[in-house]
Design a protein around this motif. Structure first.
Motif, PDB file in Angstrom:
ATOM      1  N   TRP A 160      -2.911   0.843   4.627  1.00  0.00           N
ATOM      2  CA  TRP A 160      -2.218   1.742   3.138  1.00  0.00           C
ATOM      3  C   TRP A 160      -0.856   2.650   3.489  1.00  0.00           C
ATOM      4  O   TRP A 160      -1.002   3.235   4.785  1.00  0.00           O
ATOM      5  CB  TRP A 160      -3.094   2.610   2.646  1.00  0.00           C
ATOM      6  CG  TRP A 160      -4.904   1.903   2.524  1.00  0.00           C
ATOM      7  CD1 TRP A 160      -5.650   1.610   2.618  1.00  0.00           C
ATOM      8  CD2 TRP A 160      -4.773   1.336   0.258  1.00  0.00           C
ATOM      9  NE1 TRP A 160      -6.117   0.650   1.528  1.00  0.00           N
ATOM     10  CE2 TRP A 160      -5.662   1.297   0.429  1.00  0.00           C
ATOM     11  CE3 TRP A 160      -3.856   1.946  -0.610  1.00  0.00           C
ATOM     12  CZ2 TRP A 160      -6.613   0.840  -0.618  1.00  0.00           C
ATOM     13  CZ3 TRP A 160      -4.090   1.745  -1.376  1.00  0.00           C
ATOM     14  CH2 TRP A 160      -5.219   1.094  -1.745  1.00  0.00           C
ATOM     15  N   GLN A 161      -0.094   2.371   2.761  1.00  0.00           N
ATOM     16  CA  GLN A 161       0.937   3.056   2.903  1.00  0.00           C
ATOM     17  C   GLN A 161       1.740   4.195   0.955  1.00  0.00           C
ATOM     18  O   GLN A 161       1.048   3.464   0.126  1.00  0.00           O
ATOM     19  CB  GLN A 161       2.721   2.275   3.098  1.00  0.00           C
ATOM     20  CG  GLN A 161       3.111   1.642   4.776  1.00  0.00           C
ATOM     21  CD  GLN A 161       3.905   0.701   4.554  1.00  0.00           C
ATOM     22  OE1 GLN A 161       4.448   0.250   3.424  1.00  0.00           O
ATOM     23  NE2 GLN A 161       4.650   0.573   6.111  1.00  0.00           N
ATOM     24  N   LEU A 162       2.136   5.184   1.504  1.00  0.00           N
ATOM     25  CA  LEU A 162       3.009   6.110   0.456  1.00  0.00           C
ATOM     26  C   LEU A 162       4.162   5.672   0.021  1.00  0.00           C
ATOM     27  O   LEU A 162       5.032   5.569   1.307  1.00  0.00           O
ATOM     28  CB  LEU A 162       2.824   7.452   0.984  1.00  0.00           C
ATOM     29  CG  LEU A 162       3.237   8.201  -0.217  1.00  0.00           C
ATOM     30  CD1 LEU A 162       2.371   7.603  -1.550  1.00  0.00           C
ATOM     31  CD2 LEU A 162       2.408   9.510  -0.354  1.00  0.00           C
TER      32      LEU A 162
ATOM     33  N   VAL B  79      -0.290   5.684   5.636  1.00  0.00           N
ATOM     34  CA  VAL B  79      -1.223   6.727   5.695  1.00  0.00           C
ATOM     35  C   VAL B  79      -1.885   6.669   6.627  1.00  0.00           C
ATOM     36  O   VAL B  79      -2.725   7.441   6.913  1.00  0.00           O
ATOM     37  CB  VAL B  79      -1.904   6.296   3.862  1.00  0.00           C
ATOM     38  CG1 VAL B  79      -2.907   7.623   4.102  1.00  0.00           C
ATOM     39  CG2 VAL B  79      -0.717   6.732   3.170  1.00  0.00           C
TER      40      VAL B  79
ATOM     41  N   TYR C 210      -2.917  14.073   6.932  1.00  0.00           N
ATOM     42  CA  TYR C 210      -4.097  13.028   6.731  1.00  0.00           C
ATOM     43  C   TYR C 210      -5.628  13.115   7.535  1.00  0.00           C
ATOM     44  O   TYR C 210      -6.076  13.043   6.595  1.00  0.00           O
ATOM     45  CB  TYR C 210      -3.660  11.899   6.942  1.00  0.00           C
ATOM     46  CG  TYR C 210      -2.532  11.075   5.469  1.00  0.00           C
ATOM     47  CD1 TYR C 210      -2.974  11.482   3.662  1.00  0.00           C
ATOM     48  CD2 TYR C 210      -1.779  10.653   6.471  1.00  0.00           C
ATOM     49  CE1 TYR C 210      -1.649  11.306   3.197  1.00  0.00           C
ATOM     50  CE2 TYR C 210      -0.695  10.377   5.180  1.00  0.00           C
ATOM     51  CZ  TYR C 210      -0.862  10.811   3.330  1.00  0.00           C
ATOM     52  OH  TYR C 210       0.164  10.749   2.834  1.00  0.00           O
TER      53      TYR C 210
ATOM     54  N   ASP D 266       0.132  14.656  -2.625  1.00  0.00           N
ATOM     55  CA  ASP D 266      -0.308  12.540  -2.607  1.00  0.00           C
ATOM     56  C   ASP D 266      -0.081  12.187  -3.539  1.00  0.00           C
ATOM     57  O   ASP D 266      -0.298  10.855  -3.225  1.00  0.00           O
ATOM     58  CB  ASP D 266      -1.677  13.454  -1.819  1.00  0.00           C
ATOM     59  CG  ASP D 266      -2.341  13.881  -1.018  1.00  0.00           C
ATOM     60  OD1 ASP D 266      -2.170  13.695  -0.686  1.00  0.00           O
ATOM     61  OD2 ASP D 266      -3.785  14.248  -0.858  1.00  0.00           O
TER      62      ASP D 266
ATOM     63  N   TYR E 215       0.610   3.895  -4.269  1.00  0.00           N
ATOM     64  CA  TYR E 215       0.549   3.594  -2.710  1.00  0.00           C
ATOM     65  C   TYR E 215       0.123   2.279  -2.752  1.00  0.00           C
ATOM     66  O   TYR E 215      -0.645   1.383  -3.701  1.00  0.00           O
ATOM     67  CB  TYR E 215      -1.734   4.221  -2.752  1.00  0.00           C
ATOM     68  CG  TYR E 215      -1.166   5.543  -2.178  1.00  0.00           C
ATOM     69  CD1 TYR E 215      -1.588   6.204  -0.692  1.00  0.00           C
ATOM     70  CD2 TYR E 215      -0.751   6.858  -3.135  1.00  0.00           C
ATOM     71  CE1 TYR E 215      -1.489   7.561  -0.847  1.00  0.00           C
ATOM     72  CE2 TYR E 215      -0.185   8.224  -2.856  1.00  0.00           C
ATOM     73  CZ  TYR E 215      -1.102   8.765  -1.876  1.00  0.00           C
ATOM     74  OH  TYR E 215      -1.258   9.545  -1.368  1.00  0.00           O
TER      75      TYR E 215
ATOM     76  N   THR F   7      -0.510  -2.205  -5.698  1.00  0.00           N
ATOM     77  CA  THR F   7      -0.092  -1.233  -5.784  1.00  0.00           C
ATOM     78  C   THR F   7      -0.650  -0.089  -6.489  1.00  0.00           C
ATOM     79  O   THR F   7      -0.992  -1.161  -7.207  1.00  0.00           O
ATOM     80  CB  THR F   7       1.308  -1.205  -6.145  1.00  0.00           C
ATOM     81  OG1 THR F   7       1.773  -1.643  -5.178  1.00  0.00           O
ATOM     82  CG2 THR F   7       1.651   0.157  -6.353  1.00  0.00           C
TER      83      THR F   7
END
Length: 239
Positions: free
Chosen positions: A41-43, A51, A67, A88, A92, A108
């Protein structure tokens, strides 16, 4: 043979979260392989922030300090964040890859994080005003709430288009210019954001009529009065 890929679906591409509560970024994946997936998971930022990475539900490596104790990866690849922080908010991206599969599945999900709107109130300097006053201001005030949008109501209905009614750029402040008797009414404001809404207690504005003398004076009557006074002062009765 056929090239196999991971297929990811998501029931909700947009999640509205509340600060301090939990948010579930829900996905499902389908694959012909029985192996455990690698989930990442990436932001999305200018530079993407990782993440979490996991094999199945087992998190790989150390989570970033911000986190720690707030992140879980569920069986189906979904991400659970709890408790939410305002920082947050964002887009994502999840990647699910399985050793045997050629293609990586991607999806996404957009997350908003907000603080609920507290009950608004209409602030006025006075609840009474004289007609033909230059302006009268009503302010929609509330203590808490992110990303607020404001709607003004007159007698419970949205304001009509009237050039005398001016709204501040954020619509928080309503100014009535050149007050008329028709402005004598009940006013309230509605404040909304992605997760909540609040409506103020109505405020009664009473408009008092000016005397007819005032209206005559204000519309050129002054000149007439000055003339009369001057004439009377200069006039001497003949003997």
């Amino acid at each position: 043979g056929l090239l196999a890929g991971v297929n990811i679906t998501s029931p909700t591409p947009l999640v509205h979260g509340t600060a301090g509560k939990a948010a579930l970024l829900s996905v499902r994946y389908a694959s012909a392989s029985a192996d455990k997936p690698v989930v990442k998971w990436q932001l999305k930022r200018d530079k993407p922030v990782t993440v979490v990475q996991s094999i199945g539900t087992e998190i790989i490596g150390n989570l970033r300090p911000d986190y720690r104790d707030r992140i879980r990866v569920l069986e189906n690849g979904s991400l659970l964040i709890s408790p939410l922080q305002l920082a947050d908010e964002g887009a994502y991206e999840v990647e699910v890859s399985i050793t045997d599969d050629t293609f990586t599945g991607e999806k996404t999900i957009n997350l908003t994080v907000d603080i609920p709107i507290s009950k608004p109130q209409v602030l006025v300097a006075s609840s009474t005003v004289l007609e033909l006053s230059e302006f009268f201001t009503l302010n929609c005030s509330h203590e808490n709430g992110t990303k607020p949008t404001y709607t003004w109501l007159k007698d419970g209905r949205p304001l009509s288009n009237d050039s005398r009614l001016l709204l501040s750029p954020d619509q928080k402040i309503l100014t009535i210019t050149r007050v008329l008797m028709a402005d004598d009414d009940v006013y309230s404001c509605l404040v909304e954001n992605p997760i909540s809404h609040g409506r103020s207690i109505p405020v009664k504005l009473t408009v008092y009529r000016r005397s007819s003398l005032y209206i005559i004076l204000s519309t050129g009557g002054i000149f007439l009065l000055v003339t009369l006074v001057t004439v009377c002062a200069c006039w001497k009765p003949s003997k």
